[in-house]
Scaffold this active site. Structure first.
Site, PDB file in Angstrom:
ATOM      1  N   ASP A 197      14.179  -8.155  -0.442  1.00  0.00           N
ATOM      2  CA  ASP A 197      14.020  -7.681   0.341  1.00  0.00           C
ATOM      3  C   ASP A 197      12.923  -7.538   0.323  1.00  0.00           C
ATOM      4  O   ASP A 197      12.165  -7.267   0.074  1.00  0.00           O
ATOM      5  CB  ASP A 197      15.764  -6.713   0.323  1.00  0.00           C
ATOM      6  N   GLU A 200      11.338  -5.549  -2.321  1.00  0.00           N
ATOM      7  CA  GLU A 200      10.700  -6.535  -3.432  1.00  0.00           C
ATOM      8  C   GLU A 200      11.613  -6.483  -4.354  1.00  0.00           C
ATOM      9  O   GLU A 200      10.953  -5.458  -5.764  1.00  0.00           O
ATOM     10  CB  GLU A 200       9.488  -6.302  -3.589  1.00  0.00           C
TER      11      GLU A 200
HETATM   12  C1  NOJ Z   1       7.028  -3.109  -6.901  1.00  0.00           C
HETATM   13  C2  NOJ Z   1       7.409  -2.661  -5.654  1.00  0.00           C
HETATM   14  O1  NOJ Z   1       6.397  -3.208  -4.870  1.00  0.00           O
HETATM   15  C3  NOJ Z   1       8.244  -1.987  -5.635  1.00  0.00           C
HETATM   16  O2  NOJ Z   1       9.023  -2.070  -4.286  1.00  0.00           O
HETATM   17  C4  NOJ Z   1       9.274  -1.922  -6.190  1.00  0.00           C
HETATM   18  O3  NOJ Z   1      10.192  -0.750  -6.433  1.00  0.00           O
HETATM   19  C5  NOJ Z   1       8.628  -2.144  -7.557  1.00  0.00           C
HETATM   20  N1  NOJ Z   1       7.900  -3.382  -7.506  1.00  0.00           N
HETATM   21  C6  NOJ Z   1       9.893  -2.524  -8.893  1.00  0.00           C
HETATM   22  O4  NOJ Z   1      10.432  -4.025  -8.409  1.00  0.00           O
HETATM   23  C1  NOJ Z   2       6.047  -1.718  -1.918  1.00  0.00           C
HETATM   24  C2  NOJ Z   2       7.174  -1.857  -0.967  1.00  0.00           C
HETATM   25  O1  NOJ Z   2       7.996  -1.643  -1.684  1.00  0.00           O
HETATM   26  C3  NOJ Z   2       6.889  -2.859  -0.305  1.00  0.00           C
HETATM   27  O2  NOJ Z   2       7.589  -3.013   1.275  1.00  0.00           O
HETATM   28  C4  NOJ Z   2       5.666  -3.073   0.591  1.00  0.00           C
HETATM   29  O3  NOJ Z   2       5.390  -4.199   1.140  1.00  0.00           O
HETATM   30  C5  NOJ Z   2       4.676  -2.943  -0.908  1.00  0.00           C
HETATM   31  N1  NOJ Z   2       5.295  -1.825  -1.517  1.00  0.00           N
HETATM   32  C6  NOJ Z   2       2.802  -3.204  -0.503  1.00  0.00           C
HETATM   33  O4  NOJ Z   2       3.020  -1.755   1.195  1.00  0.00           O
END
Ligand code: NOJ
Ligand code: NOJ
Length: 430
Positions: A197, A200
Site C-alpha cells: 500500500d 509501504e
Molecule cells: C517506512 C515507511 O516509509 C513507513 O510508511 C512505514 O510505516 C515504515 N517503513 C514501517 O514499515
Molecule cells: C512514508 C509514507 O508512508 C509513504 O507514503 C511515503 O511515500 C514515504 N514516507 C516517503 O515520503
C-alpha cells in the site's frame, strides 16, 4: 458534523453561475500559499547532489533517510505543480514549473529503463537514478499509476498548447518506448495483483491503489484515443472499467465505512480496524468527478465521519484547542513515528486531506444550490487547515508528522508531499 453524512438530494442543477462562497481568513491565507509551496517543492527537485529530475521526498538523510526519489511522492508533487501551471498567470512561476517538469520527465524515463527488483512497480530510487535494491515493501503498484497520471496531465496541457509533437517525442508512443504507455501497460496488466500500500506496509488489495490505477487507465484511454492509438485506448478503457466492481467491494456494509484493504497477503497484521485516511487520499488522487466514489457519495461521507470520530479521540493534542479540527493520522493502529516505532502521530498531509475532501463536498453542495450547508461544510474544512497551521514550524514549514503529545512538528522536515497537499487543498476552494 450531522449534515456531513446527510446525503444530498439532487435538485435540478442550478444554472446560476458561482457567486462563490465568501472568503474566510483561512481561505485567503490558502489562496496565497502557492509561491511558498512552489519554492519549497522546487528546492526538492533536482537538488545539487542528485541526478537532474530526481524529486526527493525530503532533505533529511538519516533517522529516517528520505533522500530518495519515491515514485508516488514525485508523481503527486508534479501533478500539483501542473495544476498551478494551469492557473497561474505569473510567467516566472510557469517557467520554473515547466523546467522542473521537463527534468522529471527525463528522470522518469531513465528509471523506467533501469533494471529493478520489481520492474515498474518499484517504489523508490536512489537520487542518482540507480536502483534501490535493499529490502523494502515492494512492489507498490500505485506508483506507476501516479507517475502516469502526472505525465498524462502534462501531455494534455501540451496538446492544449498545440505541442502534439513534443508529446509524441517525449511522452507517448504506440510502441510503448516512452514513459506514459510504459506505465499504462504495466497498470493494465497488473492492477489485479496484490501489492504494498501507499504506507509501504501491507501486501494486499487496496482501495487507494485501485482508485489511482482506474484513473490512470481511464485518463490514459482518452489520451491514447486522442493520439490515434485506438487499440490501446480500447484496452485501457476496458481494464479501467473492470476495476470498478472490485473497488465497490471495499464498502463495509456492517461497519458502514470504506475499508482501506482487503485480501491481505503479507506485511503488517495489526491494522484491525481497516479505518485509514488512505481511502480519502484515494478519492483525492484517483477521483475523476465522474460519479464513481465522488466526495458526495454517502459511502464516502460515512467514511469521513468515521475517520473524524476515530482520530478525535486518540491524540492528546486533539483534546486541546477545540476550535481547531482534529489532527488526523494515517490509521489508528499506526506506530511509525519517523525515527522509531514509538507510536503513531497525526500527519499534516492526512489532516489536509480532510480539508480538501470537505471543500470538494462543499463545492458539490453549492452547485446544487445548497448554499448554507455548503458554507457550513467549508467552515469545517477551514478548521482542519487551521489545525495544520497551528502546529507548523514558525516559518510555516511542515514536517511529516505532528507530535501527538506536544504538538510540535516531528519526523522529517520539509516533506515535499506536504507542499503538494497545500497546493491541492488550495485548488479545491472555489
Ligand atoms: C517506512 C515507511 O516509509 C513507513 O510508511 C512505514 O510505516 C515504515 N517503513 C514501517 O514499515
Ligand atoms: C512514508 C509514507 O508512508 C509513504 O507514503 C511515503 O511515500 C514515504 N514516507 C516517503 O515520503
Amino acid at each position: 458534523m450531522r449534515f456531513i453524512a446527510k446525503s444530498i438530494v439532487f435538485f435540478a442543477v442550478s444554472s446560476s453561475i458561482f457567486a462563490g462562497i465568501p472568503d474566510s481568513p483561512t481561505r485567503s491565507w490558502l489562496k496565497h500559499i502557492d509561491t511558498f509551496s512552489l519554492n519549497k517543492i522546487a528546492e526538492n527537485i533536482s537538488p545539487a547532489d542528485a541526478e537532474v529530475g530526481a524529486v526527493i521526498a525530503a532533505k533529511t538523510k538519516a533517522n529516517p533517510n528520505y533522500y530518495y526519489h519515491w515514485v508516488r511522492d514525485a508523481g503527486l508533487t508534479i501533478d500539483a505543480l501542473i495544476s498551478v501551471y494551469k492557473t497561474t498567470t505569473d510567467a516566472q512561476q510557469k517557467n520554473l514549473i515547466r523546467k522542473k517538469i521537463n527534468e522529471y520527465i527525463g528522470f522518469s524515463a531513465k528509471i523506467q529503463n533501469t533494471n529493478t527488483i520489481t520492474g515498474l512497480g518499484e517504489p523508490k530510487f536512489n537520487v542518482d537514478g540507480s536502483p534501490f535494491n535493499e529490502p523494502w515493501a515492494r512492489p507498490q503498484n500505485d506508483s506507476p499509476a501516479l507517475r502516469s497520471i502526472s505525465l498524462i496531465h502534462w501531455a494534455q496541457q501540451l496538446i492544449l498548447e498545440g505541442k502534439n509533437a513534443e508529446v509524441k517525442e517525449k511522452l507517448y508512443d504506440t510502441a510503448a518506448t516512452l514513459p506514459i504507455k510504459k506505465d499504462l501497460e504495466y497498470v493494465a496488466h497488473h492492477w489485479n495483483d496484490s501489492s504494498y500500500d501507499l504506507w509501504e506496509e501491507v501486501n494486499a488489495s487496496h482501495f487507494y491503489t485501485l482508485m489511482v490505477e482506474r484513473r490512470a487507465l481511464l485518463e490514459g484511454a482518452q489520451l491514447a484515443r486522442s493520439l490515434g492509438d485506438e487499440k490501446a485506448a480500447t484496452y485501457y478503457l476496458q481494464q479501467g472499467k473492470a476495476i470498478e466492481p472490485v473497488i465497490n467491494q471495499f464498502w463495509d456494509n456492517q461497519e458502514h465505512f470504506i475499508s482501506a484493504t482487503i485480501n491481505r497477503v503479507a506485511g503488517l497484521d495489526y491494522k484491525k480496524s481497516n479505518v485509514d485516511v488512505a481511502v480519502i487520499l484515494g478519492l483525492l488522487h484517483g477521483g475523476m468527478d465522474d460519479g464513481f466514489f465522488d466526495v458526495s457519495d454517502p459511502r464516502v461521507l460515512a467514511t469521513i465521519e468515521k475517520l473524524i470520530s476515530v482520530f478525535k479521540d486518540i491524540y492528546p493534542i486533539n483534546k486541546r484547542n477545540a476550535s481547531l479540527g482534529p489532527a488526523i493520522g494515517r490509521y489508528p493502529e499506526d506506530v511509525y513515528s519517523g525515527a522509531a516505532f514509538t507510536g503513531g502521530n497525526p500527519w499534516p498531509l492526512c489532516t489536509l486531506a480532510l480539508a480538501e475532501a470537505l471543500y470538494k463536498y462543499g463545492n458539490i453542495l453549492y452547485k446544487h444550490n445548497q448554499v448554507k450547508v455548503a458554507e457550513e461544510v467549508y467552515r469545517i474544512a477551514d478548521t482542519f487547515v487551521e489545525r495544520v497551521r497551528y502546529h507548523a514550524n514558525s516559518d510555516g514549514s511542515l514536517n511529516e508528522q505532528i507530535d501527538r503529545n506536544t504538538g510540535y512538528m516531528t519526523s522529517v522536515s520539509d516533506l515535499t508531499w506536504n507542499y503538494a497537499a497545500l497546493l491541492t487543498t488550495r485548488n479545491a476552494i472555489l
